[in-house]
Structure formats: C-alpha cells, structure tokens
Design a protein around this motif. Structure first.
Motif, short mmCIF file in Angstrom:
data_model
loop_
_atom_site.label_atom_id
_atom_site.label_comp_id
_atom_site.label_asym_id
_atom_site.label_seq_id
_atom_site.Cartn_x
_atom_site.Cartn_y
_atom_site.Cartn_z
N ASP A 177 98.54 25.82 37.20
CA ASP A 177 97.30 25.17 37.64
C ASP A 177 97.60 24.04 38.62
OD1 ASP A 177 94.26 24.65 37.11
OD2 ASP A 177 95.21 22.69 36.88
N HIS A 178 98.62 23.23 38.34
CA HIS A 178 98.97 22.14 39.26
C HIS A 178 99.38 22.67 40.63
CE1 HIS A 178 98.60 18.18 37.51
NE2 HIS A 178 99.03 18.64 36.36
N PHE A 179 100.13 23.75 40.64
CA PHE A 179 100.52 24.34 41.92
C PHE A 179 99.29 24.81 42.68
CE2 PHE A 179 102.03 27.35 44.96
CZ PHE A 179 103.29 26.90 45.33
N GLN A 180 98.38 25.46 41.99
CA GLN A 180 97.17 25.96 42.63
C GLN A 180 96.28 24.83 43.13
OE1 GLN A 180 95.95 30.10 40.64
NE2 GLN A 180 96.31 28.52 39.11
N ARG A 181 96.23 23.73 42.40
CA ARG A 181 95.46 22.57 42.86
C ARG A 181 96.00 22.07 44.19
NH1 ARG A 181 92.26 19.71 39.00
NH2 ARG A 181 92.34 20.70 36.93
N GLN A 182 97.32 22.01 44.29
CA GLN A 182 97.91 21.53 45.54
C GLN A 182 97.60 22.48 46.69
OE1 GLN A 182 102.33 21.44 46.67
NE2 GLN A 182 102.00 19.34 45.98
N GLN A 183 97.46 23.76 46.36
CA GLN A 183 97.13 24.76 47.38
C GLN A 183 95.62 24.92 47.57
OE1 GLN A 183 99.39 26.55 49.36
NE2 GLN A 183 100.75 24.97 48.54
N ARG A 184 94.84 24.01 46.96
CA ARG A 184 93.38 23.95 47.14
C ARG A 184 92.68 25.22 46.67
NH1 ARG A 184 92.27 19.66 50.57
NH2 ARG A 184 90.29 20.52 51.26
N VAL A 185 93.13 25.75 45.54
CA VAL A 185 92.49 26.93 44.96
C VAL A 185 91.18 26.52 44.29
CG1 VAL A 185 92.70 28.74 43.20
CG2 VAL A 185 94.66 28.14 44.63
N VAL A 186 90.16 27.33 44.45
CA VAL A 186 88.86 27.09 43.84
C VAL A 186 89.01 26.95 42.32
CG1 VAL A 186 86.56 28.05 43.48
CG2 VAL A 186 87.71 28.36 45.68
N GLY A 187 88.35 25.96 41.74
CA GLY A 187 88.50 25.64 40.33
C GLY A 187 88.33 26.82 39.40
N GLY A 188 87.33 27.64 39.61
CA GLY A 188 87.05 28.75 38.73
C GLY A 188 88.05 29.89 38.82
N GLU A 189 89.01 29.80 39.74
CA GLU A 189 89.97 30.89 39.94
C GLU A 189 91.39 30.49 39.54
OE1 GLU A 189 89.74 32.53 43.87
OE2 GLU A 189 87.55 32.40 43.94
N ARG A 190 91.54 29.34 38.89
CA ARG A 190 92.89 28.84 38.60
C ARG A 190 93.43 29.27 37.23
NH1 ARG A 190 91.07 23.72 40.90
NH2 ARG A 190 91.04 22.84 38.78
N GLU A 191 92.60 29.81 36.37
CA GLU A 191 93.06 30.18 35.03
C GLU A 191 94.01 31.38 35.08
OE1 GLU A 191 93.58 30.11 30.94
OE2 GLU A 191 92.57 28.63 32.21
N SER A 192 95.16 31.24 34.43
CA SER A 192 96.15 32.32 34.38
C SER A 192 96.17 32.94 32.99
CB SER A 192 97.55 31.80 34.73
OG SER A 192 97.59 31.29 36.04
N GLY A 193 96.02 34.25 32.90
CA GLY A 193 96.09 34.93 31.61
C GLY A 193 97.52 35.03 31.12
N TYR A 194 97.69 35.39 29.85
CA TYR A 194 99.03 35.58 29.30
C TYR A 194 99.82 36.60 30.12
CZ TYR A 194 97.73 33.06 25.00
OH TYR A 194 97.35 32.11 24.09
N ALA A 195 101.04 36.23 30.45
CA ALA A 195 101.98 37.10 31.17
C ALA A 195 101.50 37.49 32.57
CB ALA A 195 102.31 38.35 30.36
N SER A 196 100.49 36.79 33.09
CA SER A 196 100.07 37.07 34.46
C SER A 196 101.03 36.41 35.44
CB SER A 196 98.64 36.56 34.70
OG SER A 196 98.60 35.14 34.62
N ALA A 197 101.07 36.90 36.66
CA ALA A 197 102.03 36.42 37.65
C ALA A 197 101.31 35.98 38.92
CB ALA A 197 103.04 37.51 37.96
N LEU A 198 101.60 34.76 39.36
CA LEU A 198 101.07 34.25 40.62
C LEU A 198 102.17 34.34 41.67
CD1 LEU A 198 98.55 32.71 41.91
CD2 LEU A 198 99.96 30.66 41.64
N PHE A 199 101.92 35.08 42.74
CA PHE A 199 102.92 35.28 43.79
C PHE A 199 102.63 34.35 44.96
CE2 PHE A 199 103.13 39.18 41.38
CZ PHE A 199 104.48 39.50 41.39
N VAL A 200 103.68 33.70 45.42
CA VAL A 200 103.57 32.72 46.51
C VAL A 200 104.63 33.05 47.56
CG1 VAL A 200 103.71 30.28 47.13
CG2 VAL A 200 102.79 30.96 44.88
N SER A 201 104.21 33.14 48.81
CA SER A 201 105.14 33.35 49.91
C SER A 201 105.57 31.99 50.46
CB SER A 201 104.46 34.17 51.02
OG SER A 201 105.33 34.33 52.13
N VAL A 202 106.86 31.85 50.75
CA VAL A 202 107.40 30.59 51.29
C VAL A 202 108.10 30.89 52.61
CG1 VAL A 202 108.89 28.61 50.87
CG2 VAL A 202 107.75 29.74 48.94
#
Length: 228
Positions: A177-202
């Motif tokens: 959630d903190h990472f997504q906040r920094q990336q300005r993700v909409v509040g209602g879309e920040r919840e991560s389910g169990y074992a879900s994966a957020l992919f980020v390109s660097v």
C-alpha cells in the motif's frame, strides 16, 4: 414606502435579472472549476491494471520487462491462520494449509516466467517466510525493512533492485500500500489480496512504473496461455 408602480418598474426587474444572471454565471464558473480540478486530479492518479486479463497482460509489457530483468514484484503473504477458518500449517502466526497451496501455485507461475535472474527476499514474519518457502520450494533470505510498512519502503525496494535482475519481495499488504501511495494509485484500488502480486517496471534511471496486479487464482490460467 414604494408604490406598486415603483415595484413593477421595468428597470428594477432588469436589475434583478442582471443580478440573478451574474449569480448563475458565477455558480456555473465555480462548478466548471471544480470539475476541471477533479478531472486534472484523476488524470494524475495511477490505476491498477488487471493482469489476469490476457490482453491487458500483453499490453502491459510485463513479459518483455521480465525477460530484461527490469521488474520488481511484490507478493502479499498467503492466507494467515489468525483470520481464516481453515487449518493452519503449524505455527498459529503463520499461514493456512490452503495458503501453502496458493503460494505453491504462485511459485509455479514465477518459475514459468523464469527465476534464473531474480533476487528473492522475504519479510521476517512467520507468515511471509512460510509463503516465500512454498513459492520457491526452499528457505528465502529475510530483511527487516520488508515488514516495516512505512514511507521509506518504496525507496528501500528500489535501492535493492539490481540492473538486469528481477526482484521478488514477499511482504505485507501495508507495505505494498505504501508503494502504491507513492505511485499515486487511486485509494480504492490499493488493496492486495492474499498471495496477489503487484508488478512494477523499473527503468535504467531507477524510475518505477506500476504494470498491474495478478491475483493468485489467475496465475495458472494466464501463464498457461503464454506458451500456446
């Protein structure tokens, strides 16, 4: 006292109409400004793409970025014992038996993507270490910052991303959630389910861009389609 003739004078009616027109114009301009500000604000927000959709997975560029070792993936731990009715694996602060099966499926998915050029780290909490073990099939090094879900988390994650190596982080919903906040993700879309994966390109300059989220039930179906 004004006479009825004075009250009904056309000039008075005209002034009243002008005042009303100015008020209506002001209200309309105010509304337009609010709408414009809201539109601008929404345009600067990041929306999470569902990578369980094969077209969105293809459009995201994840497969190419992964092949280049340009990805950080943040995986939330599997189902925890203290908030689920199912049987626990062993430790009551760890994950459930169902959680071990979910973590194993995520691991199969990651192996399909390829882990030869990946660094893997876990939070030291029991539930994350167990999840990481079932994902990789072996013990995984842990790091304290992966359980400190505060503002520096995003910088810590980016600092540990090696060029040409993907980085797999098994962590907690609050950290993601903190990472997504920094990336300005909409509040209602920040919840991560169990074992879900957020992919980020660097990119080469260390700039992060969220590619999307893949929920645990979608791994096998989506990745099976890649080999077709």
């Amino acid at each position: 006292m004004l006479s009825s003739n004075t009250l009904g004078h056309p000039a008075i009616h005209a002034r009243r109409k002008r005042r009303l027109s100015r008020k209506a114009l002001g209200a309309a301009l105010g509304l337009c400004m609010v709408v414009a500000a809201l539109t601008t604000w929404l345009a600067t927000r990041t929306h999470i793409v569902d990578l369980g959709n094969e077209q969105q997975l293809s459009d995201s560029g994840l497969l190419q970025d992964w092949a280049e070792g340009a990805v950080i993936v943040m995986i939330r731990h599997a189902e925890r014992c203290d908030s689920a009715p199912g049987p626990c694996l062993d430790d009551p602060t760890g994950i459930t038996v169902a959680g071990t099966q979910a973590a194993t499926r995520v691991g199969q998915g990651l192996h399909t993507l390829g882990l030869s050029n990946a660094d893997v780290l876990s939070s030291p909490k029991v539930r994350t270490r167990q999840t990481a073990h079932f994902i990789l099939g072996q013990a995984v090094p842990s790091a304290a910052w992966l359980e400190s879900c505060d503002n520096p988390f995003a910088d810590e994650a980016l600092a540990r991303k090696r060029p040409g190596h993907n980085l797999v982080l098994v962590t907690h919903n609050g950290c993601i959630d903190h990472f997504q906040r920094q990336q300005r993700v909409v509040g209602g879309e920040r919840e991560s389910g169990y074992a879900s994966a957020l992919f980020v390109s660097v990119d080469g300059n260390g700039n992060a861009r969220i590619l999307g989220r893949l929920n645990e039930p979608d791994w096998q179906r989506v990745l099976a389609s890649i080999g077709k």
